[in-house]
Design an enzyme around this catalytic site. Structure first.
Site, short mmCIF file in Angstrom:
data_model
loop_
_atom_site.label_atom_id
_atom_site.label_comp_id
_atom_site.label_asym_id
_atom_site.label_seq_id
_atom_site.Cartn_x
_atom_site.Cartn_y
_atom_site.Cartn_z
N CYS A 53 0.82 -1.22 0.00
CA CYS A 53 0.00 0.00 0.00
C CYS A 53 0.85 1.27 0.00
O CYS A 53 0.60 2.19 -0.78
CB CYS A 53 -0.93 0.00 1.20
SG CYS A 53 -2.08 -1.39 1.25
N ASP A 85 -3.29 -3.65 7.22
CA ASP A 85 -4.45 -4.43 7.63
C ASP A 85 -4.51 -5.78 6.93
O ASP A 85 -4.87 -6.80 7.52
CB ASP A 85 -5.74 -3.65 7.34
CG ASP A 85 -5.89 -2.43 8.24
OD1 ASP A 85 -4.95 -2.13 8.98
OD2 ASP A 85 -6.95 -1.79 8.19
N CYS A 126 -2.38 3.23 3.07
CA CYS A 126 -3.10 2.14 3.75
C CYS A 126 -4.17 2.73 4.66
O CYS A 126 -4.10 3.90 5.08
CB CYS A 126 -2.13 1.27 4.53
SG CYS A 126 -2.83 -0.33 5.02
N ASP A 127 -5.14 1.91 5.01
CA ASP A 127 -6.41 2.35 5.58
C ASP A 127 -6.32 3.44 6.65
O ASP A 127 -6.91 4.50 6.53
CB ASP A 127 -7.15 1.16 6.20
CG ASP A 127 -7.53 0.12 5.17
OD1 ASP A 127 -7.17 0.28 3.99
OD2 ASP A 127 -8.19 -0.86 5.54
N LYS A 128 -5.60 3.17 7.75
CA LYS A 128 -5.63 4.10 8.89
C LYS A 128 -4.76 5.32 8.68
O LYS A 128 -4.87 6.30 9.41
CB LYS A 128 -5.21 3.39 10.18
CG LYS A 128 -5.97 2.12 10.47
CD LYS A 128 -7.47 2.32 10.37
CE LYS A 128 -8.22 1.01 10.41
NZ LYS A 128 -7.94 0.11 9.27
N GLU A 448 -10.78 -5.73 12.59
CA GLU A 448 -11.63 -6.03 11.44
C GLU A 448 -11.84 -7.54 11.36
O GLU A 448 -10.98 -8.32 11.77
CB GLU A 448 -10.99 -5.52 10.15
CG GLU A 448 -10.94 -4.01 10.10
CD GLU A 448 -10.29 -3.48 8.84
OE1 GLU A 448 -9.75 -4.29 8.06
OE2 GLU A 448 -10.30 -2.26 8.63
N SER A 474 -13.51 -5.14 7.44
CA SER A 474 -12.68 -4.65 6.36
C SER A 474 -13.57 -4.03 5.29
O SER A 474 -14.74 -4.41 5.14
CB SER A 474 -11.90 -5.81 5.75
OG SER A 474 -11.37 -5.45 4.49
#
Length: 569
Positions: A53, A85, A126-128, A448, A474
């Site tokens: 990511c 994640d 990436c997500d966070k 998640e 997720s």
């Protein structure tokens, strides 16, 4: 404009005879007197080589720095943490993911305040990292923007485009005997062909789109994929743009308004985005001093139709979205429907209406539907309340057609226990899988549940089973799934009181999540309830559990006690 005016923050750090020691240390790493006379621009990077990511962000950061220098600033890069994640999913390590959002925000705030930067460009992927960087920018309120690293290209497997979602679901198929070892390995080898964030409308792409509609990322910048040549030019432009924001003195507080947040929610609804957006948008609004509640989000979700046919519930991936016309086209669709406030200021120094005027649609595309050809009349997410979730919870509506599910509770005290039950064939059609003690405090970290949800989706159970949890999902999750149940089990929320076999009702048409147990009986159980032993009594997880708020407040670690009490009432 005189650079000294633009250096209003950093002048006390670099100017005057008494700052000679500081300048000496800057010169040790290559900065010159000329560099230090210019505005100092922080390049807050979330680069890592742990996963694809954020792997390419060093290259993008160099392009951003070129843009800053060309526009008359001096860029200085620093790094912060990130958790993958996709790699940690289904393990103890996943507890670190949501915690990292707070650490990212805290660390960027600390470095920028310590070094008195005049402006900031944050790189996320990436997500966070996306909400974490924006939370920091909101706190700092110096001219700033966020650059998204972009989506990975889809992998190719047996003539089809695939994403990491397909690998997780293949694990369920493999366990059910429907996929051989060799095919699973071949899929694993081809699903992720290079750098970039996970390729469907999962959490990273959802939050990237939301940040464009929010205005903290320029419209059209995020949907450019990670590895196309245009991404470097986009990155250079971000360097110029942040200097323009500095010259115009446009700060995040002028961008991150309530109407801008409602625009961001609309983008999540129309794109069929991740349920994690609910948690993150509330947290970002909290840092910006904007009132945004679950009910506010629910109102938008009920009005904005699902227009994008994107994975995990649809057919297409993020690169298809970009090729179809991307975020500008979606913004134009929503503006034509009267569902956006186009007067909001963005990081481009223009309004959202100005930015979407550049929209172009690829002839024949069917990724982003016209208003009269929506996939669903309301968005891909709904907010539910009821005796199982008085503070509220989130249900995903894409990837299935069910609106109501009524079935017996199958109660599990952790994700691992539920996953084992799914893998062993102990879950039956019609069941409601209840996973508790995975909330913000109880996890801690609100893991998640993709390992479980994908294992269900990869079998025929995906069409007949529902799942509810005080944890998270997720962005790749699809099916009849309810998350973020609040209050969580760890604080005695009603999900802690459900017993095996009791009937759980999920009614999305009426926005209700309930268990068929009387209020009196639930009150009696609540009086007898005792908290489970904490999983961690020291270190970062213990600190997080001590300070984190309800999911209904965004699971932030600096929520006021008054907000918690108001929610409890």
């Amino acid at each position: 404009m005189d650079s000294r005016v633009l250096k209003s923050k950093s002048t006390p750090l670099t100017e005057g005879p008494h700052r000679a020691p500081a300048r000496a240390m800057f010169k040790a790493v290559g900065f010159t007197d000329d560099d230090l006379r210019k505005p100092l621009v922080a390049i807050a990077n979330t680069w890592t080589e742990i996963g694809p990511c954020n792997y390419h962000l060093r290259e993008l950061a160099e392009a951003v720095k070129e843009g800053v220098r060309a526009a008359g600033g001096t860029p200085m890069e620093f790094n912060t943490v990130t958790i993958s994640d996709g790699i940690t999913m289904g393990t103890e390590g996943m507890r670190a993911s949501l915690v990292s959002r707070e650490v990212i925000a805290d660390s960027i705030e600390l470095v920028v305040r310590a070094n008195m930067f005049d402006a900031v460009v944050a790189l996320a992927s990436c997500d966070k990292t996306l909400p974490g960087t924006v939370m920091a920018l909101a706190r700092l309120d110096v001219p700033a923007l966020m650059l998204y690293g972009g989506s990975i290209a889809p992998g190719q497997f047996e003539g089809k485009s695939v994403t990491i979602q397909d690998v997780f679901e293949a694990v369920g198929a493999h366990a059910a005997g429907a996929m051989s070892d060799a095919r699973l390995t071949a899929l694993e080898d081809h699903a992720c062909p290079g750098a970039g964030a996970c390729g469907g409308q999962f959490t990273a792409n959802t939050m990237a789109l939301a940040c464009e509609f929010l205005g903290i990322s320029p419209l059209g910048s995020a949907s450019v994929p990670a590895t196309v040549a245009d991404k470097l030019e986009v990155s250079r432009r971000m360097g110029h743009m942040v200097m323009d924001l500095l010259k115009r003195d446009i700060k995040p507080s002028a961008i991150l308004t309530r109407q801008a947040f409602l625009n961001a929610v609309a983008s999540v609804s129309a794109s069929g985005g991740s349920t994690n957006a609910v948690l993150h948008l509330i947290a970002m609004a909290h840092e910006a001093g904007v009132q945004l509640s679950l009910d506010d989000l629910g109102d938008v979700f009920s009005k904005v139709p699902l227009l994008c046919d994107l994975k995990p519930g649809g057919r297409y991936v993020a690169t298809d979205f970009y090729a179809a016309g991307g975020s500008r086209l979606l913004a134009r669709r929503l503006a034509e429907m009267g569902l956006l406030d186009t007067s909001c200021v963005t990081a481009s120094s223009r309004t959202l209406g100005d930015d979407l005027a550049d929209a172009k649609e690829t002839p024949g595309q069917d990724v982003i539907r016209p208003a009269d050809q929506y996939l669903k009349p309301t968005g891909g997410i709904a907010i539910l309340k009821g005796n199982l979730s008085p503070e509220g919870c989130v249900v995903k509506l894409v990837g299935h057609e069910r609106l109501v599910h009524r079935g017996p509770a199958r109660v599990f005290e952790s994700e691992e226990d539920a996953f084992e039950a799914v893998q062993s064939g102990a879950i039956h059609p019609g069941d409601v899988v209840v996973i508790r003690n995975e909330g913000p405090r109880g996890g801690p970290g609100m893991r998640e549940m993709l390992a479980v949800t994908a294992a269900i989706a990869g079998t025929p159970l995906g069409k007949t089973v529902a799942l509810i949890t005080d944890g998270r999902f997720s962005g790749a999750t699809h099916g009849f799934m309810v998350a973020h149940i609040a209050p969580e089990a760890a604080v005695g929320g009603p999900i802690a009181l459900v017993r095996e076999g009791e009937t759980v009702v999920i009614d999305t048409a009426n926005h209700v999540l309930s268990v068929e147990v009387s209020d009196e009986e639930l009150r009696n159980r609540a009086r007898e309830w005792k908290p489970r032993p904490r999983r961690y009594n020291s270190g970062v997880f213990a600190k997080y559990a001590d300070t984190v708020s309800s999911a209904a407040l965004g699971a932030v670690t600096n929520a006021s006690r008054n907000a918690e009490l108001a929610l409890a009432r």
